[in-house]
Design a protein around this motif. Structure first.
Motif, PDB file in Angstrom:
ATOM      1  N   LEU A 158       0.812  -1.217   0.000  1.00 25.74           N
ATOM      2  CA  LEU A 158       0.000   0.000   0.000  1.00 25.74           C
ATOM      3  C   LEU A 158       0.846   1.268   0.000  1.00 25.74           C
ATOM      4  CD1 LEU A 158      -2.557  -1.165   2.709  1.00 25.74           C
ATOM      5  CD2 LEU A 158      -2.810  -1.306   0.219  1.00 25.74           C
ATOM      6  N   PRO A 159       0.313   2.368  -0.560  1.00 26.42           N
ATOM      7  CA  PRO A 159       1.064   3.630  -0.580  1.00 26.42           C
ATOM      8  C   PRO A 159       1.023   4.356   0.763  1.00 26.42           C
ATOM      9  CG  PRO A 159      -1.047   3.920  -1.655  1.00 26.42           C
ATOM     10  CD  PRO A 159      -0.933   2.462  -1.340  1.00 26.42           C
ATOM     11  N   LEU A 160       0.080   3.985   1.622  1.00 27.15           N
ATOM     12  CA  LEU A 160      -0.051   4.610   2.944  1.00 27.15           C
ATOM     13  C   LEU A 160      -0.350   3.526   3.967  1.00 27.15           C
ATOM     14  CD1 LEU A 160      -2.425   7.586   1.968  1.00 27.15           C
ATOM     15  CD2 LEU A 160       0.054   7.758   2.401  1.00 27.15           C
ATOM     16  N   GLU A 176      -2.011   3.733 -12.822  1.00 27.63           N
ATOM     17  CA  GLU A 176      -3.310   3.526 -13.457  1.00 27.63           C
ATOM     18  C   GLU A 176      -4.406   3.789 -12.434  1.00 27.63           C
ATOM     19  OE1 GLU A 176      -3.540  -0.109 -16.131  1.00 27.63           O
ATOM     20  OE2 GLU A 176      -1.749  -0.576 -14.956  1.00 27.63           O
ATOM     21  N   LEU A 177      -5.509   4.334 -12.919  1.00 27.39           N
ATOM     22  CA  LEU A 177      -6.688   4.538 -12.083  1.00 27.39           C
ATOM     23  C   LEU A 177      -7.841   3.784 -12.720  1.00 27.39           C
ATOM     24  CD1 LEU A 177      -8.029   5.967  -9.676  1.00 27.39           C
ATOM     25  CD2 LEU A 177      -8.532   7.885 -11.210  1.00 27.39           C
ATOM     26  N   GLU A 236      -9.991   2.325  -7.604  1.00 25.39           N
ATOM     27  CA  GLU A 236      -8.692   1.777  -7.220  1.00 25.39           C
ATOM     28  C   GLU A 236      -7.556   2.407  -8.009  1.00 25.39           C
ATOM     29  OE1 GLU A 236      -9.438  -2.713  -5.628  1.00 25.39           O
ATOM     30  OE2 GLU A 236      -9.351  -2.460  -7.799  1.00 25.39           O
ATOM     31  N   SER A 237      -6.431   2.566  -7.334  1.00 26.64           N
ATOM     32  CA  SER A 237      -5.210   3.068  -7.976  1.00 26.64           C
ATOM     33  C   SER A 237      -4.154   1.980  -7.946  1.00 26.64           C
ATOM     34  CB  SER A 237      -4.665   4.287  -7.225  1.00 26.64           C
ATOM     35  OG  SER A 237      -5.564   5.357  -7.271  1.00 26.64           O
ATOM     36  N   SER A 238      -3.408   1.882  -9.020  1.00 27.25           N
ATOM     37  CA  SER A 238      -2.278   0.949  -9.035  1.00 27.25           C
ATOM     38  C   SER A 238      -1.027   1.703  -9.454  1.00 27.25           C
ATOM     39  CB  SER A 238      -2.529  -0.229  -9.976  1.00 27.25           C
ATOM     40  OG  SER A 238      -2.597   0.206 -11.324  1.00 27.25           O
ATOM     41  N   SER A 263       1.553  -2.052  -6.627  1.00 25.12           N
ATOM     42  CA  SER A 263       0.720  -1.718  -5.476  1.00 25.12           C
ATOM     43  C   SER A 263      -0.691  -1.461  -5.986  1.00 25.12           C
ATOM     44  CB  SER A 263       1.249  -0.463  -4.775  1.00 25.12           C
ATOM     45  OG  SER A 263       0.287   0.057  -3.870  1.00 25.12           O
ATOM     46  N   LEU A 264      -1.691  -2.034  -5.300  1.00 22.52           N
ATOM     47  CA  LEU A 264      -3.096  -1.827  -5.666  1.00 22.52           C
ATOM     48  C   LEU A 264      -3.849  -1.398  -4.415  1.00 22.52           C
ATOM     49  CD1 LEU A 264      -5.308  -2.102  -7.869  1.00 22.52           C
ATOM     50  CD2 LEU A 264      -5.681  -4.431  -7.043  1.00 22.52           C
ATOM     51  N   SER A 265      -4.478  -0.213  -4.478  1.00 24.74           N
ATOM     52  CA  SER A 265      -5.125   0.311  -3.277  1.00 24.74           C
ATOM     53  C   SER A 265      -6.366   1.120  -3.649  1.00 24.74           C
ATOM     54  CB  SER A 265      -4.154   1.203  -2.509  1.00 24.74           C
ATOM     55  OG  SER A 265      -3.701   2.262  -3.331  1.00 24.74           O
TER      56      SER A 265
END
Length: 360
Positions: free
Chosen positions: A288-290, A307-308, A312-314, A326-328
């Motif tokens: 995760l980014p956070l 990508e969005l 979800e953002s990857s 990362s996928l969040s």
């Protein structure tokens, strides 16, 4: 209330079947026992052998060796017509000159069924798939979703011993795919048929449940209850097949109770994991980014692609041993080319030995 009796439950068994294409072994030796009562999913990328395996089960393609049994009867040399099966492809296969009613009724007429029973079966299948108003239309007057519903209705009305669904929703729009995917297990529930569903999408396998056979390069790498197969891959190949986006992997070293990934380390208390080198694998949604969890491990990488998709953002990033993902949830301010912190959950890591077998 059903207008016909539910078929007696049966099993479909493959014993050491193989298939050759141009002299090459296309399906490696495979043994599977598939039962009714739930979906049997074949999950693998395009070219992994899903369709080839289905064709052998259905009698459309001969096997090079091995046997196929239905209800304990060896049907290896029987043609498709004598196996009492239904097959629904990802492409809409309906007779263009026939009405929807006649398309659904076609296998029943071939079987010499009485007109009154045909009427009842067709109308019930049409009601289940919401096709009653379209029974007098022809395929060219239907939407793609209605055409695929017609093919599914034909499979239901036939009351086959085995139903093969080869990526049947692949060419439908997103909304219709969601609707039909939710309905499919219920459509075939209680009919006593073995249902085999081929897909390249891990999420689809999880939603359908049942049992899943993971396929790669013409080989079944693992077979078992879908949720269990997802949570506990027995080897690295299975972990890779059951992950979308691709699972993140890297080489790590364990010494004592510490795992080292480059200059990053974390504690692992699994006593079965002896000291040595391993491949660690972790799915993108566990990177995760956070994070506000003190047990998560911070790693850093240079962002390569972002990508969005929906909510979800990857982010694909270079972390020194190759590219990770990362996928969040949510939208995150990634800058391509810049270093970014990511946080992995060490409790979600799988560890594999150098030969690819699950270690922990």
């Amino acid at each position: 209330m059903a207008l016909w009796k539910v078929a007696k439950a049966m099993t479909l068994e493959l014993r050491n079947v193989t298939k050759r294409v141009g002299g090459e072994l296309h399906i490696k030796e495979t043994s599977l026992t598939l039962k009714p009562g739930h979906f049997n999913v074949l999950l693998g990328a395009t070219g992994s052998g899903k369709t080839s395996l289905i064709k052998m089960m259905a009698g459309l393609d001969p096997s090079a060796s091995g046997q196929v049994f239905m209800d304990g009867q060896d049907v290896t040399r029987l043609n498709t017509q004598k196996r009492n099966i239904s097959l629904v492809h990802q492409f809409f296969i309906n007779y263009p000159h026939m009405t929807v009613f006649d398309n659904i009724a076609s296998p029943l007429r071939v079987a010499g069924m009485a007109k009154s029973e045909i009427q009842g079966r067709v109308e019930e299948a049409a009601d289940i798939l919401q096709l009653r108003p379209m029974l007098h239309r022809r395929p060219h007057e239907l939407s793609g979703g209605q055409q695929q519903r017609t093919a599914l209705a034909r499979a239901i009305a036939k009351e086959s011993k085995a139903v093969f669904l080869d990526e049947p929703l692949a060419n439908l729009d997103y909304k219709l795919r969601e609707e039909l995917r939710d309905q499919l297990p219920e459509l075939f529930a209680g009919r006593g048929a073995v249902v085999v569903y081929a897909t390249s999408e891990p999420e689809e396998a999880l939603l359908l449940g049942g049992n899943t056979a993971l396929m790669e390069d013409g080989r079944v790498t693992q077979f078992g209850p879908t949720a269990e197969t997802y949570r506990a891959p027995s080897n690295l190949r299975s972990a890779a097949v059951f992950s979308d986006p691709p699972i993140n992997i890297a080489t790590v070293t364990k010494t004592g109770d510490t795992v080292h990934l480059g200059d990053v380390s974390w504690t692992v208390m699994d006593s079965t994991l002896v000291d040595g080198d391993y491949t660690v694998a972790i799915r993108p949604h566990h990177v995760l980014p956070l994070s506000d969890d003190v047990h998560h491990v911070r790693i850093q990488g240079h962002v390569q692609v972002t990508e969005l998709s929906g909510s979800e953002s990857s982010a694909h990033f270079d972390m020194g041993q190759g590219s990770w993902v990362s996928l969040s949830h949510g939208v995150h301010p990634y800058e391509v080319g810049e270093a970014h912190d990511f946080y992995l959950d060490p409790t979600a890591c799988f560890y594999f030995t150098p030969d690819g077998q699950r270690a922990a």
